[in-house]
Design a protein around this motif. Sequence first.
Motif, mmCIF file in Angstrom:
data_model
loop_
_atom_site.group_PDB
_atom_site.id
_atom_site.type_symbol
_atom_site.label_atom_id
_atom_site.label_comp_id
_atom_site.label_asym_id
_atom_site.label_seq_id
_atom_site.Cartn_x
_atom_site.Cartn_y
_atom_site.Cartn_z
ATOM 1 N N ALA A 1 43.136 56.534 33.133
ATOM 2 C CA ALA A 1 43.349 55.192 32.596
ATOM 3 C C ALA A 1 42.887 54.126 33.567
ATOM 4 C CB ALA A 1 44.825 54.991 32.272
ATOM 5 N N SER A 2 43.120 54.360 34.839
ATOM 6 C CA SER A 2 42.705 53.401 35.863
ATOM 7 C C SER A 2 41.184 53.245 35.877
ATOM 8 C CB SER A 2 43.196 53.855 37.240
ATOM 9 O OG SER A 2 42.780 52.958 38.241
ATOM 10 N N ARG A 3 40.488 54.361 35.705
ATOM 11 C CA ARG A 3 39.027 54.309 35.661
ATOM 12 C C ARG A 3 38.564 53.506 34.455
ATOM 13 N NH1 ARG A 3 34.475 56.227 33.589
ATOM 14 N NH2 ARG A 3 32.744 56.771 34.978
ATOM 15 N N HIS A 4 39.234 53.701 33.310
ATOM 16 C CA HIS A 4 38.877 52.951 32.108
ATOM 17 C C HIS A 4 39.095 51.455 32.309
ATOM 18 C CE1 HIS A 4 37.829 55.574 28.648
ATOM 19 N NE2 HIS A 4 38.280 56.501 29.470
ATOM 20 N N ASN A 5 40.188 51.105 32.980
ATOM 21 C CA ASN A 5 40.472 49.700 33.245
ATOM 22 C C ASN A 5 39.357 49.083 34.085
ATOM 23 O OD1 ASN A 5 41.812 47.255 33.391
ATOM 24 N ND2 ASN A 5 43.126 47.886 35.080
ATOM 25 N N GLN A 6 38.967 49.789 35.139
ATOM 26 C CA GLN A 6 37.886 49.299 36.002
ATOM 27 C C GLN A 6 36.571 49.208 35.223
ATOM 28 O OE1 GLN A 6 38.806 48.353 38.910
ATOM 29 N NE2 GLN A 6 36.953 48.028 40.124
ATOM 30 N N TYR A 7 36.351 50.185 34.362
ATOM 31 C CA TYR A 7 35.125 50.210 33.553
ATOM 32 C C TYR A 7 35.049 48.994 32.643
ATOM 33 C CZ TYR A 7 31.765 51.678 30.000
ATOM 34 O OH TYR A 7 30.715 51.721 29.134
ATOM 35 N N GLU A 8 36.145 48.715 31.924
ATOM 36 C CA GLU A 8 36.132 47.598 30.978
ATOM 37 C C GLU A 8 35.954 46.261 31.693
ATOM 38 O OE1 GLU A 8 35.714 48.016 28.018
ATOM 39 O OE2 GLU A 8 36.452 50.020 27.573
ATOM 40 N N MET A 9 36.380 46.185 32.927
ATOM 41 C CA MET A 9 36.245 44.945 33.682
ATOM 42 C C MET A 9 34.827 44.728 34.203
ATOM 43 S SD MET A 9 39.824 45.053 35.826
ATOM 44 C CE MET A 9 39.448 43.587 36.808
ATOM 45 N N PHE A 10 34.069 45.826 34.430
ATOM 46 C CA PHE A 10 32.799 45.671 35.137
ATOM 47 C C PHE A 10 31.593 46.385 34.524
ATOM 48 C CE2 PHE A 10 36.030 44.976 38.462
ATOM 49 C CZ PHE A 10 35.645 43.714 38.874
ATOM 50 N N TYR A 11 31.761 47.072 33.386
ATOM 51 C CA TYR A 11 30.620 47.831 32.862
ATOM 52 C C TYR A 11 29.449 46.924 32.510
ATOM 53 C CZ TYR A 11 31.276 46.403 28.011
ATOM 54 O OH TYR A 11 31.347 45.670 26.866
ATOM 55 N N ALA A 12 29.739 45.687 32.120
ATOM 56 C CA ALA A 12 28.670 44.751 31.736
ATOM 57 C C ALA A 12 28.243 43.868 32.901
ATOM 58 C CB ALA A 12 29.140 43.885 30.572
ATOM 59 N N GLY A 13 28.768 44.157 34.081
ATOM 60 C CA GLY A 13 28.475 43.329 35.244
ATOM 61 C C GLY A 13 29.701 42.537 35.647
ATOM 62 N N ALA A 14 29.643 41.880 36.787
ATOM 63 C CA ALA A 14 30.753 41.033 37.230
ATOM 64 C C ALA A 14 30.952 39.876 36.255
ATOM 65 C CB ALA A 14 30.468 40.509 38.635
ATOM 66 N N GLY A 15 32.103 39.232 36.352
ATOM 67 C CA GLY A 15 32.420 38.148 35.431
ATOM 68 C C GLY A 15 31.394 37.032 35.425
ATOM 69 N N PHE A 16 30.849 36.705 36.597
ATOM 70 C CA PHE A 16 29.872 35.609 36.636
ATOM 71 C C PHE A 16 28.583 35.987 35.903
ATOM 72 C CE2 PHE A 16 28.607 38.049 40.397
ATOM 73 C CZ PHE A 16 27.224 37.997 40.357
ATOM 74 N N VAL A 17 28.313 37.293 35.790
ATOM 75 C CA VAL A 17 27.117 37.741 35.068
ATOM 76 C C VAL A 17 27.289 37.516 33.568
ATOM 77 C CG1 VAL A 17 25.663 39.727 34.488
ATOM 78 C CG2 VAL A 17 26.502 39.429 36.830
ATOM 79 N N THR A 18 28.413 37.977 33.020
ATOM 80 C CA THR A 18 28.631 37.823 31.575
ATOM 81 C C THR A 18 28.818 36.354 31.207
ATOM 82 O OG1 THR A 18 30.994 38.294 31.918
ATOM 83 C CG2 THR A 18 29.585 40.125 31.255
ATOM 84 N N LYS A 19 29.457 35.586 32.083
ATOM 85 C CA LYS A 19 29.606 34.156 31.811
ATOM 86 C C LYS A 19 28.249 33.467 31.840
ATOM 87 C CE LYS A 19 34.292 34.093 33.583
ATOM 88 N NZ LYS A 19 35.151 33.845 34.772
ATOM 89 N N GLY A 20 27.363 33.968 32.697
ATOM 90 C CA GLY A 20 26.000 33.437 32.720
ATOM 91 C C GLY A 20 25.270 33.705 31.420
ATOM 92 N N HIS A 21 25.475 34.901 30.845
ATOM 93 C CA HIS A 21 24.865 35.219 29.544
ATOM 94 C C HIS A 21 25.391 34.271 28.465
ATOM 95 C CE1 HIS A 21 22.961 38.585 31.289
ATOM 96 N NE2 HIS A 21 23.945 39.462 31.168
ATOM 97 N N THR A 22 26.701 34.010 28.496
ATOM 98 C CA THR A 22 27.291 33.108 27.505
ATOM 99 C C THR A 22 26.746 31.701 27.663
ATOM 100 O OG1 THR A 22 29.318 34.423 27.611
ATOM 101 C CG2 THR A 22 29.466 32.312 26.521
#
Length: 217
Positions: free
Chosen positions: A163-184
């Motif tokens: 479960a811990s791995r899944h949590n980390q995955y969902e937080m970062f699989y698409a890149g760090a937060g600044f990356v996804t916010k940059g896409h938005t």
Amino acid sequence: MCAKQFHATPAHSYQNYQCQVRLMVKLRFLVGIAQKITEINGTNGFPQVREMLGQLAAEAGMVEAFVYGMESKGRMERGYFMPDRNLLYGSQVITQQLYAKVLNTLRELAGGGMIMLPSSLHDFENPELARIIEKTQKSSACSSEERVKFFKLAWDAVGSEFASRHNQYEMFYAGAGFVTKGHTYRTYDWKKATGLVDNILDSYSLSAELGQLARAA
């Protein structure tokens, strides 16, 4: 050309679209666990517990709405149907922050239920331990064996190494937060948003207001 392969083609959108569909189902599963936790613990009638469940239901529904929205707002591009990119990336930004919150809510609902469990299925092989399990794992909603079975599943989904791995995955699989916010930021219709502001600003002016005062005088 290598750098553009994700964003100059549908690849990046398709890859992340299926991730949001996957996450939509995953959250539905976690919300199901939350509901069953309250049923087995006998707390599902408490107003404050229903409030927490209602919040979870709203959060899962929001992700589902994102998926349906990106589909209905999508369009054909060069022969391919493209889900709406901004809603897609907006969903990623929100869900990166949301997943850990959902897990924490499940922890709160479960309390010690996911901790005070037999250490192994081999405990059931010992008659003395099996009798203790029967006494200590009671629930009005199910047998002691069914309760242990369920909370072991809940722990696998919420607190285990898996479960811990899944949590980390969902937080970062698409890149760090600044990356996804940059896409938005890159895909949002800023002209449409600022246009609303400009329309209001254009509807009045200092000279017009002063002119009205002069006419009234």
